[in-house]
Scaffold this motif. Structure first.
Motif, PDB file in Angstrom:
ATOM      1  N   PHE A 207      39.134  40.922  47.671  1.00  0.00           N
ATOM      2  CA  PHE A 207      38.875  41.547  46.375  1.00  0.00           C
ATOM      3  C   PHE A 207      38.311  42.953  46.543  1.00  0.00           C
ATOM      4  O   PHE A 207      38.672  43.877  45.808  1.00  0.00           O
ATOM      5  CB  PHE A 207      37.908  40.677  45.563  1.00  0.00           C
ATOM      6  N   ASP A 208      37.435  43.121  47.520  1.00  0.00           N
ATOM      7  CA  ASP A 208      36.894  44.452  47.797  1.00  0.00           C
ATOM      8  C   ASP A 208      38.004  45.409  48.213  1.00  0.00           C
ATOM      9  O   ASP A 208      38.041  46.562  47.767  1.00  0.00           O
ATOM     10  CB  ASP A 208      35.834  44.357  48.894  1.00  0.00           C
ATOM     11  N   GLY A 209      38.918  44.933  49.040  1.00  0.00           N
ATOM     12  CA  GLY A 209      40.053  45.764  49.445  1.00  0.00           C
ATOM     13  C   GLY A 209      40.941  46.116  48.275  1.00  0.00           C
ATOM     14  O   GLY A 209      41.426  47.250  48.161  1.00  0.00           O
ATOM     15  N   MET A 210      41.149  45.163  47.372  1.00  0.00           N
ATOM     16  CA  MET A 210      41.972  45.414  46.190  1.00  0.00           C
ATOM     17  C   MET A 210      41.329  46.461  45.290  1.00  0.00           C
ATOM     18  O   MET A 210      41.999  47.343  44.771  1.00  0.00           O
ATOM     19  CB  MET A 210      42.198  44.119  45.417  1.00  0.00           C
ATOM     20  N   MET A 211      40.013  46.343  45.096  1.00  0.00           N
ATOM     21  CA  MET A 211      39.314  47.306  44.243  1.00  0.00           C
ATOM     22  C   MET A 211      39.429  48.721  44.799  1.00  0.00           C
ATOM     23  O   MET A 211      39.691  49.677  44.067  1.00  0.00           O
ATOM     24  CB  MET A 211      37.838  46.928  44.090  1.00  0.00           C
ATOM     25  N   LYS A 212      39.211  48.858  46.093  1.00  0.00           N
ATOM     26  CA  LYS A 212      39.275  50.190  46.709  1.00  0.00           C
ATOM     27  C   LYS A 212      40.673  50.775  46.609  1.00  0.00           C
ATOM     28  O   LYS A 212      40.848  51.959  46.302  1.00  0.00           O
ATOM     29  CB  LYS A 212      38.823  50.105  48.172  1.00  0.00           C
ATOM     30  N   ALA A 213      41.660  49.948  46.891  1.00  0.00           N
ATOM     31  CA  ALA A 213      43.038  50.428  46.833  1.00  0.00           C
ATOM     32  C   ALA A 213      43.450  50.756  45.403  1.00  0.00           C
ATOM     33  O   ALA A 213      44.114  51.762  45.149  1.00  0.00           O
ATOM     34  CB  ALA A 213      43.969  49.377  47.432  1.00  0.00           C
ATOM     35  N   TRP A 214      43.054  49.897  44.448  1.00  0.00           N
ATOM     36  CA  TRP A 214      43.363  50.165  43.028  1.00  0.00           C
ATOM     37  C   TRP A 214      42.718  51.469  42.570  1.00  0.00           C
ATOM     38  O   TRP A 214      43.354  52.298  41.926  1.00  0.00           O
ATOM     39  CB  TRP A 214      42.851  49.003  42.169  1.00  0.00           C
ATOM     40  N   ARG A 215      41.460  51.657  42.930  1.00  0.00           N
ATOM     41  CA  ARG A 215      40.731  52.837  42.452  1.00  0.00           C
ATOM     42  C   ARG A 215      41.327  54.129  42.989  1.00  0.00           C
ATOM     43  O   ARG A 215      41.381  55.144  42.287  1.00  0.00           O
ATOM     44  CB  ARG A 215      39.252  52.737  42.847  1.00  0.00           C
ATOM     45  N   SER A 216      41.783  54.118  44.230  1.00  0.00           N
ATOM     46  CA  SER A 216      42.316  55.330  44.852  1.00  0.00           C
ATOM     47  C   SER A 216      43.823  55.466  44.684  1.00  0.00           C
ATOM     48  O   SER A 216      44.407  56.472  45.093  1.00  0.00           O
ATOM     49  CB  SER A 216      41.967  55.345  46.344  1.00  0.00           C
ATOM     50  N   GLY A 217      44.450  54.460  44.108  1.00  0.00           N
ATOM     51  CA  GLY A 217      45.897  54.520  43.958  1.00  0.00           C
ATOM     52  C   GLY A 217      46.633  54.296  45.268  1.00  0.00           C
ATOM     53  O   GLY A 217      47.753  54.765  45.440  1.00  0.00           O
ATOM     54  N   ASP A 218      46.021  53.593  46.199  1.00  0.00           N
ATOM     55  CA  ASP A 218      46.624  53.300  47.497  1.00  0.00           C
ATOM     56  C   ASP A 218      47.594  52.135  47.316  1.00  0.00           C
ATOM     57  O   ASP A 218      47.273  50.980  47.576  1.00  0.00           O
ATOM     58  CB  ASP A 218      45.543  52.965  48.513  1.00  0.00           C
ATOM     59  N   THR A 219      48.782  52.444  46.892  1.00  0.00           N
ATOM     60  CA  THR A 219      49.738  51.416  46.517  1.00  0.00           C
ATOM     61  C   THR A 219      50.289  50.633  47.701  1.00  0.00           C
ATOM     62  O   THR A 219      50.627  49.460  47.568  1.00  0.00           O
ATOM     63  CB  THR A 219      50.897  52.064  45.745  1.00  0.00           C
ATOM     64  N   GLU A 220      50.385  51.262  48.844  1.00  0.00           N
ATOM     65  CA  GLU A 220      50.854  50.558  50.027  1.00  0.00           C
ATOM     66  C   GLU A 220      49.903  49.422  50.388  1.00  0.00           C
ATOM     67  O   GLU A 220      50.324  48.304  50.687  1.00  0.00           O
ATOM     68  CB  GLU A 220      50.973  51.525  51.211  1.00  0.00           C
ATOM     69  N   SER A 221      48.606  49.693  50.377  1.00  0.00           N
ATOM     70  CA  SER A 221      47.620  48.665  50.720  1.00  0.00           C
ATOM     71  C   SER A 221      47.634  47.529  49.716  1.00  0.00           C
ATOM     72  O   SER A 221      47.540  46.348  50.080  1.00  0.00           O
ATOM     73  CB  SER A 221      46.217  49.283  50.793  1.00  0.00           C
ATOM     74  N   LEU A 222      47.766  47.859  48.436  1.00  0.00           N
ATOM     75  CA  LEU A 222      47.800  46.826  47.407  1.00  0.00           C
ATOM     76  C   LEU A 222      49.021  45.918  47.579  1.00  0.00           C
ATOM     77  O   LEU A 222      48.935  44.700  47.423  1.00  0.00           O
ATOM     78  CB  LEU A 222      47.798  47.469  46.024  1.00  0.00           C
ATOM     79  N   ASN A 223      50.127  46.518  47.905  1.00  0.00           N
ATOM     80  CA  ASN A 223      51.336  45.737  48.119  1.00  0.00           C
ATOM     81  C   ASN A 223      51.160  44.777  49.301  1.00  0.00           C
ATOM     82  O   ASN A 223      51.516  43.602  49.236  1.00  0.00           O
ATOM     83  CB  ASN A 223      52.521  46.669  48.371  1.00  0.00           C
ATOM     84  N   GLU A 224      50.585  45.267  50.373  1.00  0.00           N
ATOM     85  CA  GLU A 224      50.388  44.442  51.563  1.00  0.00           C
ATOM     86  C   GLU A 224      49.343  43.347  51.328  1.00  0.00           C
ATOM     87  O   GLU A 224      49.469  42.233  51.839  1.00  0.00           O
ATOM     88  CB  GLU A 224      49.955  45.322  52.737  1.00  0.00           C
TER      89      GLU A 224
END
Length: 298
Positions: A207-224
């Motif tokens: 969940f922490d990883g999802m929040m960080k990726a969502w906030r920064s728009g890091d779409t690759e990380s969210l997909n993975e």
């Protein structure tokens, strides 16, 4: 536990996180979808967001202020509406004496009982609930334990829009969503519960990883982090929860063009990710997709 469950389901029936990969240097999870001079803003949201994640990135505020109409997935009833809350609980519960435990293998039942015991809850307290409801309760208890629980982006803007007297519209009815959630894990209870239990062991980190990726728009990380594992482990849920709904929403978003209103569409971020995501479907239809970057425009 009944009161706890009512609160959970009224706040958030689902967490989803993944986005279309469009820009490595993205500012955050808001896009401008354009056709000629007309545009619609689409924001990817988290349905549960800790209070320490406020304020939201500037792009969300910009898109909201520019918009006359806020469009959400579905209208959630007021938590004080006891009749509506009871309807939701009844929909996500078994009837005629059926129980979840009788649909689980002894091994998975034991795993579920062990996990629930860590939260001071017995399976008997949840035995009448369908798999999806149990998964929501498990997830929310883990988030509460990690002090990560909180109203989501959707709820925040729904409240803002009500206060500002902006028009609110919805892509789906609550009845449709409840029926969808009712069917999740049906006839595959063992696999569904075991998958959720496995994910729960590392959920705070995920969940922490999802929040960080969502906030920064890091779409690759969210997909993975979310979409690829879902497609691999539970393709049926991916098809029902994301793919089919994105295709259902496509004509609704297209109909927002060519009027005198400015719309902001807010959907769970998972709907903007991977194959068959809403942004990709719009791009295939010839719409221009640009990730909003307020800082880059200054």
């Amino acid at each position: 536990m009944i009161n706890f469950s009512k609160n959970l389901i009224s706040k958030s029936l689902l967490i989803g996180c993944s986005l279309l990969s469009l820009s490595v240097a993205a500012q955050t999870s808001v896009w401008q979808v354009s056709k000629g001079d007309d545009k619609v803003y689409i924001g990817g949201t988290l349905h549960i967001l800790p209070s320490n994640q406020m304020p939201l990135p500037a792009e969300f505020e910009f898109a909201y202020k520019q918009s006359d109409t806020v469009i959400l997935e579905a209208k959630m009833p007021d938590p004080a509406d006891s009749q509506a809350q009871m309807t939701m609980l009844q929909t996500l519960s078994y009837k005629n004496g059926e129980t979840l435990s009788e649909k689980l293998s002894p091994e998975v039942k034991a795993q579920l009982e062990t996990k629930l015991a860590q939260f001071g809850v017995s399976l008997n307290e949840l035995n009448s609930f369908r798999p999806f409801m149990v998964s929501v309760i498990l997830m929310s208890m883990e988030l509460q334990k990690q002090q990560l629980i909180g109203d989501g982006v959707d709820a925040y803007f729904a409240n803002r829009a009500s206060s500002d007297q902006k028009t609110q519209r919805y892509l789906e009815t609550l009845e449709f969503q409840l029926q969808l959630f009712k069917e999740m894990g049906e006839n595959s209870e063992d696999k569904f519960i075991q998958s959720n239990l496995t994910q729960l062991d590392d959920y705070a980190e995920l969940f922490d990883g999802m929040m960080k990726a969502w906030r920064s728009g890091d779409t690759e990380s969210l997909n993975e982090l979310v979409i690829l594992p879902m497609r691999k482990e539970d393709p049926a849920t991916f098809d029902k929860l994301l793919k089919a709904r994105n295709h259902n929403w496509l004509p609704q978003v297209k109909a927002m063009f060519g009027n005198n209103q400015q719309e902001l569409v807010l959907v769970g971020a998972a709907h903007l990710a991977g194959e068959h995501n809403l942004l990709a479907l719009l791009a295939e239809e010839g719409y221009s997709i640009t990730q909003l970057d307020i800082a880059g425009e200054q």
